[in-house]
Design an enzyme around this catalytic site. Structure first.
Site, short mmCIF file in Angstrom:
data_model
loop_
_atom_site.label_atom_id
_atom_site.label_comp_id
_atom_site.label_asym_id
_atom_site.label_seq_id
_atom_site.Cartn_x
_atom_site.Cartn_y
_atom_site.Cartn_z
N THR A 292 9.50 30.74 8.51
CA THR A 292 10.08 29.52 9.09
C THR A 292 11.46 29.23 8.54
OG1 THR A 292 9.85 27.12 9.06
CG2 THR A 292 8.75 28.29 7.31
N TYR B 186 5.16 23.01 2.66
CA TYR B 186 5.04 23.95 3.78
C TYR B 186 6.05 25.09 3.64
CZ TYR B 186 5.66 25.87 8.47
OH TYR B 186 5.79 26.73 9.54
N1 LIG Z 1 5.76 25.94 16.06
C1 LIG Z 1 6.88 26.10 15.37
O1 LIG Z 1 7.92 25.52 15.72
C2 LIG Z 1 6.91 27.00 14.16
C3 LIG Z 1 8.11 27.12 13.45
C4 LIG Z 1 8.16 27.96 12.35
C5 LIG Z 1 7.05 28.70 11.97
N2 LIG Z 1 5.88 28.55 12.66
C6 LIG Z 1 4.72 29.34 12.23
O2 LIG Z 1 4.16 30.00 13.36
C7 LIG Z 1 2.76 30.18 13.17
C8 LIG Z 1 2.03 29.70 14.40
O3 LIG Z 1 2.31 28.32 14.59
P1 LIG Z 1 1.86 27.51 15.89
O4 LIG Z 1 2.92 26.53 16.19
O5 LIG Z 1 1.41 28.47 16.92
O6 LIG Z 1 0.62 26.69 15.29
P2 LIG Z 1 -0.88 26.50 15.84
O7 LIG Z 1 -1.50 25.48 14.98
O8 LIG Z 1 -0.87 26.30 17.31
O9 LIG Z 1 -1.51 27.93 15.56
C9 LIG Z 1 -2.11 28.29 14.34
C10 LIG Z 1 -3.41 28.99 14.67
O10 LIG Z 1 -4.00 29.47 13.48
C11 LIG Z 1 -5.36 29.10 13.43
N3 LIG Z 1 -5.72 29.04 12.00
C12 LIG Z 1 -5.20 28.21 11.06
N4 LIG Z 1 -5.71 28.51 9.86
C13 LIG Z 1 -6.57 29.55 10.04
C14 LIG Z 1 -7.39 30.31 9.17
N5 LIG Z 1 -7.46 30.05 7.86
N6 LIG Z 1 -8.14 31.31 9.70
C15 LIG Z 1 -8.09 31.58 11.04
N7 LIG Z 1 -7.33 30.91 11.90
C16 LIG Z 1 -6.57 29.90 11.40
C17 LIG Z 1 -5.46 27.81 14.20
O11 LIG Z 1 -6.75 27.54 14.73
C18 LIG Z 1 -4.43 28.05 15.31
O12 LIG Z 1 -5.03 28.68 16.43
C19 LIG Z 1 2.41 29.44 11.89
O13 LIG Z 1 2.33 30.39 10.84
C20 LIG Z 1 3.59 28.51 11.68
O14 LIG Z 1 3.78 28.19 10.32
C21 LIG Z 1 5.79 27.71 13.75
#
Ligand SMILES: NC(=O)c1ccc[n+]([C@@H]2O[C@H](COP(=O)([O-])OP(=O)(O)OC[C@H]3O[C@@H](n4cnc5c(N)ncnc54)[C@H](O)[C@@H]3O)[C@@H](O)[C@H]2O)c1
Length: 325
Positions: A119, A143
């Protein structure tokens, strides 16, 4: 089509489900591991979904062995910056300890590649608006720190020669599948564009702007918004790169220009043709003033050319999906 299988952790979540869809559309073999804490099984349009936790080493090892996994795309994490300030240990467990866990399983089974969701929060407040992968990393929230620690775990493990990895540092991910089959369905999401389209669909009374006194042209925070389809495409390119022998690397994922919170909200009003009820409040813990991605390495190394570098399109796709919920 490769006979190898990619394990997508968090593949039922927002970004992971778009990557799974793109992988499935080109015929890749996919296994998804998701505990459905924030994800949804119906978002998994391709591959096999296994409901379980990345912290369950026995399960992960079994999947890696039995499903012939050669690469992991690791999305599973907790993702809300202000929540990480309140629940740091939960964030370090899920975002850092579970990465260590996954790597130990990879070591045991001999899995060779990992693509890691990092991120822009690893940079903290940058010295310049645009950051390169060499810019200093000074996370300002648990985070961001939990992700930076995982980056180090991955780099040190790859340095032994056991694995190659691509760390993708995402900026602000937004938008949805242009056909509105999937999108951001996470409940209580805090992402600006998601919140704005919820409000425009009548699901929220107001949109809060956190901080109007930042050192930016209109006083509100500036971010680099990347369409989830373009981000997903970067993952497929990273997978091919690693499978073709590419060296471990870290890449920014963004377009290289930012929009302020107010610019986004005004554009959303214009795209949808309705006014928003905007509420101005104080700054939020862990937020910073302005940041945008220098993504030239992503463009050069992975030959990545964005298709949706257009704020109006990003908002229109997010809105179209929101209406389906
Ligand atoms: N959305 C953004 O703008 C953004 C920006 C930077 C980084 N990220 C990173 O991208 C990744 C995905 O983010 P997102 O926005 O799709 O979030 P999200 O919450 O939609 O997706 C995360 C998924 O991981 C699953 N999950 C969480 N912990 C788990 C575990 N211990 N075991 C199994 N499954 C688990 C959740 O059920 C969910 O389906 C994350 O690592 C997040 O930190 C997202």
């Amino acid at each position: 089509m490769s006979n190898k299988t990619v394990l997508v952790t968090g593949g039922a979540g927002y970004i992971g489900s778009h990557v799974v869809r793109q992988l499935g559309e080109r015929g890749d073999n996919i296994v998804v591991l998701d505990n459905l804490s924030t994800g949804h099984s119906k978002a998994v349009l391709f591959g096999e979904l296994i409901v379980g936790d990345t912290g369950d080493k026995e399960l992960v090892t079994k999947i890696l062995r039995e499903k012939n996994i050669d690469a992991i795309m690791h999305f599973a994490a907790n993702t809300v910056v202000p929540e990480s300030v309140e629940k740091p240990l939960q964030y370090y467990r899920n975002n850092t300890v579970n990465v260590l866990n996954l790597l130990e399983c990879c070591q045991q089974v001999g899995v060779k590649h990992m693509i890691f969701s990092s991120t822009a929060a690893v940079y903290g407040t940058p010295d310049t608006l645009m950051v390169t992968e060499q810019s200093p990393t000074r996370p300002e929230s648990p985070y961001g720190m939990s992700k930076l620690m995982s980056e180090h775990l991955l780099r040190d493990y790859s340095a032994t020669g056991a694995m190659s990895h691509v760390i993708l540092r995402y900026f602000n991910v937004a938008g949805a599948d242009p056909q509105a089959r999937i999108g951001q369905a996470t409940p209580n999401a805090t992402h600006l564009i998601k919140v704005a389209v919820e409000a425009l669909c009548g699901k929220r009374e107001k949109v809060s702007v956190f901080g109007t006194d930042y050192a930016t042209p209109d006083g509100t925070g500036v971010r680099d918004y990347i369409h989830v389809e373009d981000l997903a495409a970067a993952h497929l390119a990273a997978l091919d790169y690693l499978r073709n022998g590419g060296k471990s690397t870290t890449l920014n994922c963004g377009y290289g220009h930012g929009f302020s919170v107010l610019e986004v909200l005004k554009t959303a009003e214009k795209v949808v043709g309705k006014p928003l009820n905007i509420h101005y409040g104080p700054r939020r813990a862990g937020d910073l003033a302005a940041i945008a991605a220098d993504s030239s390495r992503l463009r050069e190394l992975l030959n990545w050319t964005p298709q949706y570098d257009d704020l109006e399109k990003i908002i229109a796709h997010a809105y179209a999906f929101e209406k389906t919920l």
